[in-house]
Design an enzyme around this catalytic site. Sequence first.
Site, PDB file in Angstrom:
ATOM      1  N   GLY A   1       0.778  -1.125  -0.075  1.00 19.58           N
ATOM      2  CA  GLY A   1      -0.239   0.099  -0.178  1.00 19.58           C
ATOM      3  C   GLY A   1       0.903   1.196   0.056  1.00 19.58           C
ATOM      4  O   GLY A   1       0.356   2.423  -0.539  1.00 19.58           O
ATOM      5  N   GLU A   2       1.821   1.352   0.680  1.00 19.29           N
ATOM      6  CA  GLU A   2       2.412   2.619   1.001  1.00 19.29           C
ATOM      7  C   GLU A   2       3.928   2.710   0.184  1.00 19.29           C
ATOM      8  O   GLU A   2       4.351   3.787  -0.092  1.00 19.29           O
ATOM      9  CB  GLU A   2       2.985   2.599   2.544  1.00 19.29           C
TER      10      GLU A   2
END
Lengths: 768, 768
Positions: free
Chosen positions: B717-718
Amino acid sequence: MKNEKFSFVGKSLKRVDGKIKASGAVLYGDDLSFPGLLYACAVRSPRPRISIKKVSDAKASRAPGYVTLVTYKDIKGVNKWPVVLNDYPFLPEKEARFAGETVALVLAEDFRTAKKAAKLAELEYKELPYLDDPLEAMKKNSIKIYGKDNVISSFVIKKGDAAKALENCEYVVEKEFRTNYQVHAYLETQTATAVPEPDGGMTVYSSTQCPFYVLDAVCAATGLPANKVKVIQSVTGGGFGGKEDVPALVAAHAAVGAQKTGRPVRLAYSRKEDFQAMSKRHPSWSKVVYGADKNGKIKACVVKYALDGGAYSTLSPIVLWRGTVHAAGPYKIDNVLIETCAMATNKVPAGAYRGFGQPQISFAQESLIDDLADKIGLDPVEFRLKNILKTGDRTATGQKLDDSCGLGELIRIVRDRSGWKNRKTSVSGDKKRALGFSCVYYGVGLGAKGRYLDRAGAYVNIYRDAAVAVNVGNTEMGQGALTVLSQICAETLNAPMENVKVGEVDTSKVPDSGPTVASRTTLMSGNAIIEACGPLRENLFKTAAELLRSRGGEGKMTAFGGKFFSGKAEVTFAEAAKECWSRRLKMSEQGWYAAPRTTYNMADGQGDAYVIYSYSADVADLEVDVRTGEVKVHKIYAAYDVGRIINPKLAHAQAHGGILQGMGWALMENLVFRDGIMLNPNFTDYVLPTSADVPEYDVYFVEKLYKEGPYKAKGMGEVPLIGVAPAVRNAIKNACGLRLARAPMLPENIWKGLKPAEKGARGPVVEA
Amino acid sequence: MKNEKFSFVGKSLKRVDGKIKASGAVLYGDDLSFPGLLYACAVRSPRPRISIKKVSDAKASRAPGYVTLVTYKDIKGVNKWPVVLNDYPFLPEKEARFAGETVALVLAEDFRTAKKAAKLAELEYKELPYLDDPLEAMKKNSIKIYGKDNVISSFVIKKGDAAKALENCEYVVEKEFRTNYQVHAYLETQTATAVPEPDGGMTVYSSTQCPFYVLDAVCAATGLPANKVKVIQSVTGGGFGGKEDVPALVAAHAAVGAQKTGRPVRLAYSRKEDFQAMSKRHPSWSKVVYGADKNGKIKACVVKYALDGGAYSTLSPIVLWRGTVHAAGPYKIDNVLIETCAMATNKVPAGAYRGFGQPQISFAQESLIDDLADKIGLDPVEFRLKNILKTGDRTATGQKLDDSCGLGELIRIVRDRSGWKNRKTSVSGDKKRALGFSCVYYGVGLGAKGRYLDRAGAYVNIYRDAAVAVNVGNTEMGQGALTVLSQICAETLNAPMENVKVGEVDTSKVPDSGPTVASRTTLMSGNAIIEACGPLRENLFKTAAELLRSRGGEGKMTAFGGKFFSGKAEVTFAEAAKECWSRRLKMSEQGWYAAPRTTYNMADGQGDAYVIYSYSADVADLEVDVRTGEVKVHKIYAAYDVGRIINPKLAHAQAHGGILQGMGWALMENLVFRDGIMLNPNFTDYVLPTSADVPEYDVYFVEKLYKEGPYKAKGMGEVPLIGVAPAVRNAIKNACGLRLARAPMLPENIWKGLKPAEKGARGPVVEA
């Protein structure tokens, strides 16, 4: 005292849902609000059997607020309500088969408009010939409304050679019995609300005992898979079997309307509609024959038993089967022939009602047992004690009772508590008072005929704050399940009772757990909860032991009342739970319990029919007013063996309710049909027992522990009802010699049956 | 091709929630309707720091439809929002600490009235001296607004002797960096609705990444136990960290209002309120020093890193810790000294934003790495390849990387794909184009600082119709979790993808699974699903094998695509599932996964910080207009090692979104405060990248399999956001020689920084 080892089980803890129900805070199905809610009202067939030509809303649609008409054409799934034989369409296409059957639904913005629109809807139909009598339905030359022979279902039990055995009997009695409908008379009528979800799914709120039946029906009617339908049991204002099957039909109707309009739809029956369209206890006809040898040993039993199933099969096959299995009574008899059938008629389908096909036949056979004892000249109680099933004996189906059978003890207890031995028929003017006896057994759970459904799940979750949430698939409907299941969970986890909350049933939280019927909830959901608690308990207890050691605790740990002890050290449940969380242990489990296998053979009715039986013995102490035929029940003595009693207070409440319902059915409740039309669909003309009719209760429990049961409990929902009617009948017989064979035993019938001399001067004149 | 053995994992299946979201059918938090719903609006502090004298609704209460004022006095639980340090009151009692802080709430029958009443509410206050600069807050003589020293939290990593090592370095670079806020700019603002239940409980619908944080907060504020509060994640229109902590506060406010009035209460922020009161990416200051020996080996790294935490601590300790752990960059360095702190100021509390305290420091250290390479005279890529962490190396915290480390491969891939070796700075008139490089690593999951929360549950239920329902505790917020988790479930059970539905998060269905942050959802919920599926799979596969044998199947069974095969025989998933049901097998399980233990020591910052790392390498290809300072990013080349890619299409989408957010933060997004007051709380004055700014993406995945991951996935996600800003900064440097040290790299700053000769004739005149 014997339950001292338990913290919560065996204690008369107060109902966990008592306060919110008594205070009125609780919301029932029709109290729930949803934005944009539409109200549905059924357009019903006015006649017992019709050919449907057309349903038109031409007039109805002019009512302001009218929305639409829903017919079978709107069903996106299949037009077959899945029950047992699936012969009931959700909405009829060509033919409606009983007066009151839902032919279509109208939807409107408000309830009044819906009601008005239902009246304005025009149903064009042709009347068809109909059947309203199950005995007529059996005749070869009768019209055929169901299959080839109007037979919905039939069973046989064949053990030994009953015909031959009867020939050798010293004493033989034979009698025909009839019983009438019983209406569930729950406080809350049938109610469902279907709410469409943005993803095309559906959430359904249903007043039901059987959320998974509702799920099946809504899926069938809408064509949705089960993971897109969520059924939530709204708080249910009484069930008694009446919220077993029909809620699924009602919910499916609401769901079809919701699917058509994309808006929430509520369908809530008026009391009149509920009478007309709701299932009831089956009317029955039976012929029972018992034979005994000269020593008073019962040698043979022959039973023919027919139920009036109504227009569709619904639960009749299962209801009939339970009656079949129990038809010979709780006696050791080597020669048995039971032949039973459920017949179709053009009346409202009968279905589940507390006792489920057994009270009718128990009324017959327990009445006849008394007659047989009388004929032999034996005391009915001593006669029963000579013949009853004991541990190690085999039932009519050949099932060996090898666990938890307390019947003999029960009989002796009510005999002694009622002063049976010193009883005498007392006469005070026109009032004749006497005792009457009965005893019954009851197979707990669904048994062989429902074995595929006899499993249950439970979700137990311990939160980080030590609150415990339990979800099961069986329902609270007033019987106290929430409380009893909370006690089982609290006991197993050693959690304080106030930490435990058993939530509403939500079909998306637990697996299909079968219906909440057959006195199976404590047993099935209780065991599933215990199974779920197992690994949680292991984590908790291990962690508590470690915490105790870290606090200087020495020696063996004991757990009691939500605390753990070791030496002088103490750890609370909350401390243990929180420590488990900080150790990241799994604090959440799905439990599962499947009932042991049964071995029943449908061909000859031999084998293990149920996994275990509960038992009861009843004595009715009553008075017959021979001037009027009125019966005043003074007291019911009852003793039950339902295994461990988890909550004595609630067990007593179950007993009281069951007894009173049994009394209502025995003495008052009389639904009247004429030409296939119900004449008294209301509480004014259908007489129910009120608080004024409540007898004194003397209830006693014998806890014969059942090794498979949760804390060795069996099930007690139904057994208290079953023995009441025959005990009342036998007491009336003992009071005034009248051997009644028809329930309800209405004053007019008693009055008519009494010999003129006994009637007194001021008896009512009753038409035949 | 390498994923051929999988039916669903590794396939670019389309989003399961795509259609309902794209069609607008879905309902977000503020679309949900409830009968009797009240609308809440916050009364906010107008100044950075005030002493509250009185809040009065005397005027407001005259507005028709006004209901009531809610202040801290209405809180029945404790007035401490449980986050990490619990210093944030749900509603302030005496002092409000930032402009925009909710001091009280007004409730009204409709939204307009609530808004109006909030304006009419009279807040009497005295202004107090305030702090708006974290560096000022550090000074000894500054006013103290938090503890003794304004320090919310601080960490240290000490490895080797960095000071001494620096002395021996041939090359040393040192620079201060600053980064500004970043606003989450999700489509849906903060929204919660609290609905009181008849039993005194509460159901809360929250637009949130972290339903269990909401649960904790609502329980704290209302005093209810967790089993009486049900938090349901409403469909969430974007998170990016912004729906991590604050939704709990918003929901608690709604719940306190609902508890006071007994009616449902909705609190939905306007965009302006959302700007003012919502957490953001922390502004940062850092000073980074790197030293290398004459061979270009990095020998020492010293970092001082400070975050502007705002008025309350909220997530600052954890955000800071992640930044601390990653502050030295993905390099093998023997001597490291990292000292970090989060300072309190009288501004809105900063919190979680994709990357979580790491982008700020990665921007600094990856910029400085380029400067160091330049100083040594090495190609920045080759310099990195010489120094990066490889399998077997130890990180700055001493953690040995023994599994799944693909960084070197990534670097070489983006180097080659971007044509790095043959790159040249191209000059087209005033436009200077170049490539810039960066690489980062990212600890997946919560790591040592959040280890107590690093566990997750999952409920998997196979219905009788073979529909599969999955519930997890981690959320979909647009990132594609529903699809990826469905794939994992379908793969594990061999269920057709269309049979699987992952439902909304409901805290009453699954145990506390921690937050949906830290790229942990696929890893944690995925593993929990697999754990739940284990026994179900065993039942299914065994049953399928038996069915296959009964159909003449011979030899080994294979399972693929929702079917089972053996010889010529075939069994569908649905057939196997139905057969399991008729055998009454358990088809419902709660799964659980706890991340492996970490060994981190907070005292010296040594030990295993995270269970595994993801990696990225980025090349920015951009053009600087030296007349205006404007930057046009043409293309981002990125390569990621996030373990197995469960869904390539969604992984690419995650990458694209992350890159664009990184670009926005690097180049445009600039929240401006003056005297503690936010000046541009809106999308007109706070500039976000639009579709016109989207660069070309060249995204590549290297799947270094992680043995603990679900199908060997890590988390993604990051990581795509983090490397963008330094790659952009380095490309700007390579294009025009400007070594920027402040983000956002606004045109005016670039223009000002350029040498006069390079600015061209028509440059804007910008105030300092």
